[in-house]
Design a protein around this motif. Structure first.
Motif, short mmCIF file in Angstrom:
data_model
loop_
_atom_site.label_atom_id
_atom_site.label_comp_id
_atom_site.label_asym_id
_atom_site.label_seq_id
_atom_site.Cartn_x
_atom_site.Cartn_y
_atom_site.Cartn_z
N SER A 90 18.52 -5.43 -6.02
CA SER A 90 17.73 -4.27 -6.42
C SER A 90 16.93 -4.58 -7.67
N ILE A 91 15.87 -3.82 -7.86
CA ILE A 91 15.00 -3.91 -9.04
C ILE A 91 14.75 -2.49 -9.54
N THR A 92 14.81 -2.31 -10.85
CA THR A 92 14.46 -1.03 -11.46
C THR A 92 13.16 -1.21 -12.24
N MET A 93 12.25 -0.27 -12.05
CA MET A 93 10.91 -0.35 -12.65
C MET A 93 10.44 1.05 -13.00
N THR A 94 9.33 1.14 -13.72
CA THR A 94 8.79 2.44 -14.09
C THR A 94 8.02 3.06 -12.93
N ALA A 95 7.94 4.39 -12.94
CA ALA A 95 7.10 5.11 -11.99
C ALA A 95 5.65 5.04 -12.45
N LEU A 96 4.74 5.25 -11.51
CA LEU A 96 3.31 5.21 -11.81
C LEU A 96 2.65 6.52 -11.39
N PRO A 97 1.60 6.93 -12.10
CA PRO A 97 0.84 8.10 -11.65
C PRO A 97 -0.08 7.74 -10.50
N GLY A 98 -0.44 8.74 -9.70
CA GLY A 98 -1.42 8.53 -8.64
C GLY A 98 -0.85 8.68 -7.25
N ASP A 99 -1.74 8.70 -6.28
CA ASP A 99 -1.41 8.81 -4.86
C ASP A 99 -2.20 7.78 -4.08
N PRO A 100 -1.72 7.38 -2.91
CA PRO A 100 -2.55 6.57 -2.02
C PRO A 100 -3.77 7.37 -1.56
N ILE A 101 -4.86 6.68 -1.33
CA ILE A 101 -6.07 7.30 -0.80
C ILE A 101 -5.97 7.29 0.72
N VAL A 102 -6.06 8.45 1.32
CA VAL A 102 -5.97 8.56 2.77
C VAL A 102 -7.38 8.78 3.32
N GLY A 103 -7.78 7.95 4.27
CA GLY A 103 -9.09 8.09 4.86
C GLY A 103 -10.08 7.10 4.26
N TYR A 104 -11.36 7.45 4.35
CA TYR A 104 -12.43 6.54 3.96
C TYR A 104 -12.62 6.55 2.44
N TRP A 105 -12.64 5.35 1.85
CA TRP A 105 -12.78 5.22 0.40
C TRP A 105 -14.24 5.40 -0.01
N THR A 106 -14.46 6.08 -1.14
CA THR A 106 -15.80 6.23 -1.67
C THR A 106 -16.24 4.92 -2.34
N ASP A 107 -17.53 4.81 -2.63
CA ASP A 107 -18.03 3.62 -3.32
C ASP A 107 -17.37 3.47 -4.69
N ASP A 108 -17.19 4.57 -5.41
CA ASP A 108 -16.55 4.50 -6.72
C ASP A 108 -15.12 3.98 -6.61
N GLN A 109 -14.40 4.42 -5.59
CA GLN A 109 -13.02 3.96 -5.40
C GLN A 109 -12.98 2.48 -5.05
#
Length: 316
Positions: A120-139
């Motif tokens: 096992s490995i313990t690590m920090t959590a991160l903010p954010g969500d996966p992007i679902v669908g088509y990514w914008t140019d900025d993304q």
């Protein structure tokens, strides 16, 4: 072996607000809302709820998970269900390299029990969500920035994953069922002839493995918080080729309908090698979609047909 990294911790309330676990603090949601898997494995969403950041088709399927994630406020403990390919060592090494050279790009490693079964490995959590669908140019531009940071990491990288070895591909072809007819048969025969020929040895000679690759660019392994992209899941990380990584973004089955192939427009690369790697990774998905000789995988006839057509185009 138990390994730990020292870190300073804020108060419980500050930590909870920072990582989105204290109700009413207004913080962004944080990882893990999912359990990401490795290549060919779709992310698993608790209670079947998917956070939607962008509209568009969803192509990922639920699949057997290779690990279990447990959250304790701002920390995540990842317990591996399979580790025969040294996934836990790959991930721990990569997280430490990123913490040293590119802090903030990935979870911060806290501690590890690498010799325990299961490890096992313990690590920090991160903010954010996966992007679902088509990514914008900025993304896509934010993704390019994140990948450049990953690929610029110096130091002793984990060994390349088995997909950088010609023997892996020949073994994969040898244990796959040959289709009976149609475009599936044509795609299979073209692929086997190419994989068993000398061209693959030249492509996979190891001389271009000069960057640290993530190895599994499905959208569930990239978190977007409105300002940047962070990366999770480094079970398949190791020395790699920029062209292989870009081709993986273009051909990963879980990335269909996302526009992640546009990443190649923003990164300098060898176009011929990129095309050959796209063919190679498309071959992987053809083999994965074929009926399993053991019956463990259900048939996916429509997807197999589409993949065969896609692969034939990459031979033209």
């Amino acid at each position: 072996m138990w390994t730990s990294r020292r870190r300073s911790l804020a108060s419980s309330t500050e930590r909870g607000c920072q990582h989105g676990v204290v109700p009413g603090c207004g913080a962004r949601r944080s990882w893990p809302p999912i359990m990401p898997g490795g290549i060919g494995r779709a992310p698993e969403w608790p209670d079947q709820r998917r956070p939607r950041v962008a509209s568009g088709p969803v192509t990922n399927r639920r699949a057997r998970q290779t690990h279990h994630l447990r959250r304790d406020r701002d920390l995540i403990t990842k317990t591996y269900r399979t580790w025969g390919r040294q996934e836990h060592h790959r991930e721990w090494t990569t997280l430490n390299l990123l913490a040293l050279h590119q802090p903030g790009l990935a979870p911060e490693p806290i501690s590890a029990e690498l010799d325990r079964e299961p490890p096992s490995i313990t690590m920090t959590a991160l903010p954010g969500d996966p992007i679902v669908g088509y990514w914008t140019d900025d993304q896509i531009h934010l993704l390019a920035k994140a990948m450049r940071r990953l690929w610029d990491v110096p130091g002793d990288r984990p060994a390349p994953i088995d997909m950088h070895n010609a023997h892996y591909w020949r073994h994969l072809a040898a244990r796959s069922l040959r289709p009976a007819s149609g475009v599936e048969l044509r795609a299979f025969d073209l692929t086997v002839d190419w994989i068993t020929g000398p061209a693959l040895n030249s492509l996979l000679d190891g001389r271009t493995l000069q960057i640290l690759g993530q190895g599994d660019p499905q959208p569930g392994n990239m978190l977007y918080d409105g300002r940047g992209i962070r990366l999770v899941d480094f079970e398949d990380a190791g020395a790699s080729d920029v062209c292989f990584e870009l081709a993986n973004f273009a051909e990963h089955l879980g990335a269909r309908g996302t526009g992640l192939d546009r990443l190649a427009d923003l990164i300098d690369h060898d176009h011929r090698r990129y095309h050959l790697y796209r063919r190679l990774i498309a071959s992987f998905w053809l083999f994965r979609l074929l009926p399993d000789p053991t019956g463990a995988r259900p048939p996916r006839t429509a997807e197999l047909h589409d993949q065969a057509v896609r692969l034939i185009d990459l031979f033209d």
